[in-house]
Design a protein around this motif. Structure first.
Motif, PDB file in Angstrom:
ATOM      1  N   LEU A 294      23.893  -0.495   9.718  1.00 58.58           N
ATOM      2  CA  LEU A 294      23.609  -1.529   8.727  1.00 58.58           C
ATOM      3  C   LEU A 294      22.375  -2.331   9.144  1.00 58.58           C
ATOM      4  O   LEU A 294      21.467  -2.558   8.342  1.00 58.58           O
ATOM      5  CB  LEU A 294      24.820  -2.456   8.546  1.00 58.58           C
ATOM      6  CG  LEU A 294      24.627  -3.628   7.585  1.00 58.58           C
ATOM      7  CD1 LEU A 294      24.319  -3.144   6.173  1.00 58.58           C
ATOM      8  CD2 LEU A 294      25.859  -4.524   7.606  1.00 58.58           C
ATOM      9  N   GLY A 295      22.344  -2.754  10.401  1.00 55.00           N
ATOM     10  CA  GLY A 295      21.181  -3.479  10.900  1.00 55.00           C
ATOM     11  C   GLY A 295      19.904  -2.660  10.782  1.00 55.00           C
ATOM     12  O   GLY A 295      18.848  -3.180  10.399  1.00 55.00           O
TER      13      GLY A 295
ATOM     14  N   ALA B  87      24.827 -10.393   5.800  1.00 61.63           N
ATOM     15  CA  ALA B  87      25.158  -9.601   6.989  1.00 61.63           C
ATOM     16  C   ALA B  87      25.000 -10.434   8.252  1.00 61.63           C
ATOM     17  O   ALA B  87      25.833 -10.355   9.166  1.00 61.63           O
ATOM     18  CB  ALA B  87      24.282  -8.350   7.056  1.00 61.63           C
TER      19      ALA B  87
ATOM     20  N   MET C 154      27.852 -12.614   8.931  1.00 59.43           N
ATOM     21  CA  MET C 154      28.917 -11.832   9.572  1.00 59.43           C
ATOM     22  C   MET C 154      28.593 -11.594  11.052  1.00 59.43           C
ATOM     23  O   MET C 154      29.433 -11.838  11.921  1.00 59.43           O
ATOM     24  CB  MET C 154      29.100 -10.484   8.876  1.00 59.43           C
ATOM     25  CG  MET C 154      30.112  -9.591   9.572  1.00 59.43           C
ATOM     26  SD  MET C 154      30.123  -7.889   8.976  1.00 59.43           S
ATOM     27  CE  MET C 154      28.508  -7.298   9.452  1.00 59.43           C
ATOM     28  N   PHE C 155      27.382 -11.130  11.354  1.00 61.50           N
ATOM     29  CA  PHE C 155      27.011 -10.862  12.746  1.00 61.50           C
ATOM     30  C   PHE C 155      27.129 -12.133  13.592  1.00 61.50           C
ATOM     31  O   PHE C 155      27.642 -12.103  14.711  1.00 61.50           O
ATOM     32  CB  PHE C 155      25.586 -10.305  12.850  1.00 61.50           C
ATOM     33  CG  PHE C 155      25.417  -8.893  12.356  1.00 61.50           C
ATOM     34  CD1 PHE C 155      26.271  -7.880  12.753  1.00 61.50           C
ATOM     35  CD2 PHE C 155      24.378  -8.569  11.497  1.00 61.50           C
ATOM     36  CE1 PHE C 155      26.105  -6.567  12.310  1.00 61.50           C
ATOM     37  CE2 PHE C 155      24.199  -7.274  11.047  1.00 61.50           C
ATOM     38  CZ  PHE C 155      25.055  -6.268  11.448  1.00 61.50           C
TER      39      PHE C 155
ATOM     40  N   LEU D 209      21.406  -9.673   1.067  1.00 62.97           N
ATOM     41  CA  LEU D 209      22.233  -8.835   1.939  1.00 62.97           C
ATOM     42  C   LEU D 209      21.940  -9.091   3.414  1.00 62.97           C
ATOM     43  O   LEU D 209      22.863  -9.144   4.233  1.00 62.97           O
ATOM     44  CB  LEU D 209      22.052  -7.351   1.588  1.00 62.97           C
ATOM     45  CG  LEU D 209      22.958  -6.380   2.327  1.00 62.97           C
ATOM     46  CD1 LEU D 209      24.430  -6.763   2.228  1.00 62.97           C
ATOM     47  CD2 LEU D 209      22.729  -4.970   1.804  1.00 62.97           C
TER      48      LEU D 209
ATOM     49  N   LEU E 290      18.861  -2.494   7.032  1.00 64.73           N
ATOM     50  CA  LEU E 290      18.399  -3.786   6.529  1.00 64.73           C
ATOM     51  C   LEU E 290      17.078  -4.234   7.145  1.00 64.73           C
ATOM     52  O   LEU E 290      16.220  -4.784   6.456  1.00 64.73           O
ATOM     53  CB  LEU E 290      19.451  -4.865   6.770  1.00 64.73           C
ATOM     54  CG  LEU E 290      20.740  -4.746   5.984  1.00 64.73           C
ATOM     55  CD1 LEU E 290      21.715  -5.837   6.401  1.00 64.73           C
ATOM     56  CD2 LEU E 290      20.473  -4.797   4.493  1.00 64.73           C
TER      57      LEU E 290
ATOM     58  N   LEU F 204      27.898  -0.819  12.202  1.00 64.68           N
ATOM     59  CA  LEU F 204      27.213  -2.110  12.203  1.00 64.68           C
ATOM     60  C   LEU F 204      25.750  -1.950  12.622  1.00 64.68           C
ATOM     61  O   LEU F 204      24.850  -2.579  12.051  1.00 64.68           O
ATOM     62  CB  LEU F 204      27.928  -3.106  13.115  1.00 64.68           C
ATOM     63  CG  LEU F 204      29.296  -3.575  12.619  1.00 64.68           C
ATOM     64  CD1 LEU F 204      29.969  -4.454  13.675  1.00 64.68           C
ATOM     65  CD2 LEU F 204      29.188  -4.287  11.289  1.00 64.68           C
TER      66      LEU F 204
END
Length: 177
Positions: A30-31, A141, A144-145, A137, A34, A27
């Motif tokens: 991903l951050g 995301a 979700m976070f 995206l 992005l 995670l």
């Protein structure tokens, strides 16, 4: 009060990352990709997208944290972040970023809320396919976070100065662990 036993000294997603380091790593990566990876959108612009989606989702922790990072990394700083949070139409940001923010907020509602008209408006302001992709995206995301943070009832600081410290740490160190 969190729904699971979390370190009371760690706010928001930090507590969740400490609770499950094996999920924290991907995670966080991903951050990092992005919000910090190579992009024609600045770090500040991407952080502002994260802020606006989090604000729309009423996630206090993510809104405060990412607004603080955006304030440190966006030209114009906190006044630009605050003006944008008050309304995209009058925000002192580029027409392209306004169009991308509208797409991000549509994603927050539903992926299907992103219309051809929104995409065409962003393209008309110079948005590239990669910027469109990354905006969608980032917004997805952060939905979700936001749900991760709020779904487990993590603690958000009451003091805005704490968010400023979190923002400084994230601006300097990024998201990868």
């Amino acid at each position: 009060m969190p729904h699971i036993p979390l370190d009371p000294q760690l706010p928001g997603i930090s507590a969740l990352f400490a609770y499950r380091p094996e999920t924290a790593a991907p995670l966080g990566q991903l951050g990092e990709v992005l919000l910090r990876g190579p992009s024609t959108l600045t770090v500040g612009e991407r952080e502002l997208i994260a802020t606006m989606v989090s604000q729309g989702n009423e996630c206090r922790f993510c809104t405060g944290s990412h607004a603080a990072v955006a304030a440190l990394t966006l030209d114009g700083g906190r006044p630009v972040v605050d003006a944008t949070r008050d309304g995209i139409d009058n925000a002192p940001v580029s027409a392209k970023l306004k169009a991308l923010l509208r797409i991000a907020l549509a994603v927050r509602e539903s992926g299907r809320a992103v219309t051809e008209e929104l995409v065409a408006a962003a393209r008309a302001e110079g948005a590239t396919d990669t910027e469109l992709h990354d905006t969608v995206l980032i917004a997805a995301a952060f939905c979700m976070f936001n749900r991760y943070v709020d779904g487990l009832a993590t603690v958000a600081p009451d003091d805005d100065a704490v968010f400023d410290l979190i923002g400084k740490r994230l601006a300097e160190n990024g998201y990868a662990r």
